[in-house]
Design a protein around this motif. Structure first.
Motif, PDB file in Angstrom:
ATOM      1  N   ARG A   6      -3.211   2.306   7.135  1.00  0.00           N
ATOM      2  CA  ARG A   6      -3.461   1.244   6.155  1.00  0.00           C
ATOM      3  C   ARG A   6      -2.151   0.595   5.714  1.00  0.00           C
ATOM      4  O   ARG A   6      -2.062  -0.617   5.582  1.00  0.00           O
ATOM      5  CB  ARG A   6      -4.224   1.822   4.963  1.00  0.00           C
ATOM      6  CG  ARG A   6      -4.577   0.826   3.883  1.00  0.00           C
ATOM      7  CD  ARG A   6      -5.609  -0.189   4.368  1.00  0.00           C
ATOM      8  NE  ARG A   6      -6.207  -0.899   3.268  1.00  0.00           N
ATOM      9  CZ  ARG A   6      -7.486  -0.844   2.954  1.00  0.00           C
ATOM     10  NH1 ARG A   6      -8.326  -0.131   3.684  1.00  0.00           N
ATOM     11  NH2 ARG A   6      -7.961  -1.504   1.935  1.00  0.00           N
ATOM     12  N   MET A   7      -1.129   1.423   5.504  1.00  0.00           N
ATOM     13  CA  MET A   7       0.176   0.870   5.107  1.00  0.00           C
ATOM     14  C   MET A   7       0.748  -0.019   6.215  1.00  0.00           C
ATOM     15  O   MET A   7       1.263  -1.089   5.946  1.00  0.00           O
ATOM     16  CB  MET A   7       1.153   2.005   4.799  1.00  0.00           C
ATOM     17  CG  MET A   7       0.854   2.749   3.531  1.00  0.00           C
ATOM     18  SD  MET A   7       1.951   2.194   2.238  1.00  0.00           S
ATOM     19  CE  MET A   7       1.546   3.340   0.955  1.00  0.00           C
ATOM     20  N   ILE A   8       0.647   0.441   7.450  1.00  0.00           N
ATOM     21  CA  ILE A   8       1.153  -0.360   8.571  1.00  0.00           C
ATOM     22  C   ILE A   8       0.359  -1.657   8.688  1.00  0.00           C
ATOM     23  O   ILE A   8       0.929  -2.721   8.907  1.00  0.00           O
ATOM     24  CB  ILE A   8       1.094   0.460   9.888  1.00  0.00           C
ATOM     25  CG1 ILE A   8       2.127   1.575   9.853  1.00  0.00           C
ATOM     26  CG2 ILE A   8       1.307  -0.437  11.104  1.00  0.00           C
ATOM     27  CD1 ILE A   8       2.004   2.595  10.960  1.00  0.00           C
ATOM     28  N   ASP A   9      -0.964  -1.575   8.511  1.00  0.00           N
ATOM     29  CA  ASP A   9      -1.800  -2.781   8.563  1.00  0.00           C
ATOM     30  C   ASP A   9      -1.437  -3.768   7.448  1.00  0.00           C
ATOM     31  O   ASP A   9      -1.544  -4.979   7.630  1.00  0.00           O
ATOM     32  CB  ASP A   9      -3.281  -2.415   8.473  1.00  0.00           C
ATOM     33  CG  ASP A   9      -3.786  -1.714   9.718  1.00  0.00           C
ATOM     34  OD1 ASP A   9      -3.085  -1.734  10.761  1.00  0.00           O
ATOM     35  OD2 ASP A   9      -4.895  -1.130   9.659  1.00  0.00           O
ATOM     36  N   PHE A  48       1.202   0.300  -1.714  1.00  0.00           N
ATOM     37  CA  PHE A  48       1.952  -0.614  -0.854  1.00  0.00           C
ATOM     38  C   PHE A  48       2.547  -1.762  -1.676  1.00  0.00           C
ATOM     39  O   PHE A  48       3.708  -2.137  -1.478  1.00  0.00           O
ATOM     40  CB  PHE A  48       1.059  -1.173   0.257  1.00  0.00           C
ATOM     41  CG  PHE A  48       1.807  -2.080   1.190  1.00  0.00           C
ATOM     42  CD1 PHE A  48       2.578  -1.547   2.215  1.00  0.00           C
ATOM     43  CD2 PHE A  48       1.768  -3.454   1.028  1.00  0.00           C
ATOM     44  CE1 PHE A  48       3.300  -2.383   3.059  1.00  0.00           C
ATOM     45  CE2 PHE A  48       2.486  -4.290   1.864  1.00  0.00           C
ATOM     46  CZ  PHE A  48       3.248  -3.755   2.890  1.00  0.00           C
ATOM     47  N   ARG A  49       1.759  -2.302  -2.602  1.00  0.00           N
ATOM     48  CA  ARG A  49       2.284  -3.375  -3.466  1.00  0.00           C
ATOM     49  C   ARG A  49       3.473  -2.874  -4.287  1.00  0.00           C
ATOM     50  O   ARG A  49       4.475  -3.584  -4.446  1.00  0.00           O
ATOM     51  CB  ARG A  49       1.187  -3.927  -4.375  1.00  0.00           C
ATOM     52  CG  ARG A  49       0.250  -4.880  -3.662  1.00  0.00           C
ATOM     53  CD  ARG A  49      -0.661  -5.642  -4.624  1.00  0.00           C
ATOM     54  NE  ARG A  49      -1.537  -4.771  -5.386  1.00  0.00           N
ATOM     55  CZ  ARG A  49      -2.701  -4.272  -4.943  1.00  0.00           C
ATOM     56  NH1 ARG A  49      -3.103  -4.567  -3.724  1.00  0.00           N
ATOM     57  NH2 ARG A  49      -3.441  -3.505  -5.698  1.00  0.00           N
ATOM     58  N   TYR A  50       3.379  -1.644  -4.805  1.00  0.00           N
ATOM     59  CA  TYR A  50       4.492  -1.069  -5.563  1.00  0.00           C
ATOM     60  C   TYR A  50       5.737  -0.974  -4.672  1.00  0.00           C
ATOM     61  O   TYR A  50       6.833  -1.375  -5.078  1.00  0.00           O
ATOM     62  CB  TYR A  50       4.125   0.313  -6.109  1.00  0.00           C
ATOM     63  CG  TYR A  50       5.307   1.036  -6.689  1.00  0.00           C
ATOM     64  CD1 TYR A  50       5.768   0.737  -7.973  1.00  0.00           C
ATOM     65  CD2 TYR A  50       6.009   1.990  -5.953  1.00  0.00           C
ATOM     66  CE1 TYR A  50       6.880   1.374  -8.500  1.00  0.00           C
ATOM     67  CE2 TYR A  50       7.116   2.632  -6.469  1.00  0.00           C
ATOM     68  CZ  TYR A  50       7.547   2.318  -7.743  1.00  0.00           C
ATOM     69  OH  TYR A  50       8.655   2.949  -8.253  1.00  0.00           O
ATOM     70  N   LEU A  51       5.566  -0.439  -3.475  1.00  0.00           N
ATOM     71  CA  LEU A  51       6.699  -0.311  -2.549  1.00  0.00           C
ATOM     72  C   LEU A  51       7.299  -1.670  -2.221  1.00  0.00           C
ATOM     73  O   LEU A  51       8.515  -1.813  -2.119  1.00  0.00           O
ATOM     74  CB  LEU A  51       6.262   0.379  -1.258  1.00  0.00           C
ATOM     75  CG  LEU A  51       5.926   1.851  -1.371  1.00  0.00           C
ATOM     76  CD1 LEU A  51       5.349   2.357  -0.057  1.00  0.00           C
ATOM     77  CD2 LEU A  51       7.154   2.651  -1.750  1.00  0.00           C
ATOM     78  N   SER A  52       6.442  -2.663  -2.052  1.00  0.00           N
ATOM     79  CA  SER A  52       6.912  -4.013  -1.723  1.00  0.00           C
ATOM     80  C   SER A  52       7.783  -4.581  -2.830  1.00  0.00           C
ATOM     81  O   SER A  52       8.764  -5.282  -2.558  1.00  0.00           O
ATOM     82  CB  SER A  52       5.727  -4.940  -1.460  1.00  0.00           C
ATOM     83  OG  SER A  52       5.043  -4.525  -0.308  1.00  0.00           O
TER      84      SER A  52
END
Length: 133
Positions: free
Chosen positions: A127-130, A79-83
């Protein structure tokens, strides 16, 4: 009197079935949380997933000390990478993630081929949505 007894038995069955449904629903969310605490490598298809996560996303399934990372920790890193890659439009939102996980879209296509089962896929999506704002 018999009709009342039948109604009571029926109502008892409905209450029992409702309780069972609530219990099963609660177990489902507990299962998703339990999956996120397990070693990530147990939930990804060997080979392709490891190469993609490490080489493309920079997300390793093991920590620097060689200890396996939990699935939740690996998803947080992804998620951090995608962000960092989603520039110009602000932080990733819950809607962004939900759209990306729709069948045929990027995250759905990516994770559905890399994980071993639907429960893992669902746990990753949740988890990604959270994590999103």
């Amino acid at each position: 009197m018999c009709k009342v007894m039948r109604v009571k038995k029926t109502m008892s069955l409905i209450v029992l079935l409702s309780s069972v449904t609530l219990f099963v629903s609660g177990c489902g969310s507990m299962t998703a949380n339990a999956i996120l605490d397990e070693p990530a490598a147990e939930h990804f298809v060997q080979g392709d997933a490891l190469t993609t996560l490490i080489n493309v996303w920079g997300v390793d399934l093991n920590g620097g000390d060689g200890v396996p990372r939990s699935l939740g920790t690996v998803v947080d890193s992804a998620f951090r990478y995608l962000s960092t890659q989603a520039t110009g439009s602000g932080p990733l939102t819950k809607d962004d993630i939900e759209i990306a996980f729709q069948p045929g879209n990027s995250m759905h296509s990516f994770f559905s081929r890399l994980v071993i089962d639907q429960a893992t896929f669902n746990a990753i999506k949740k988890r990604m949505i959270d994590n999103a704002s």
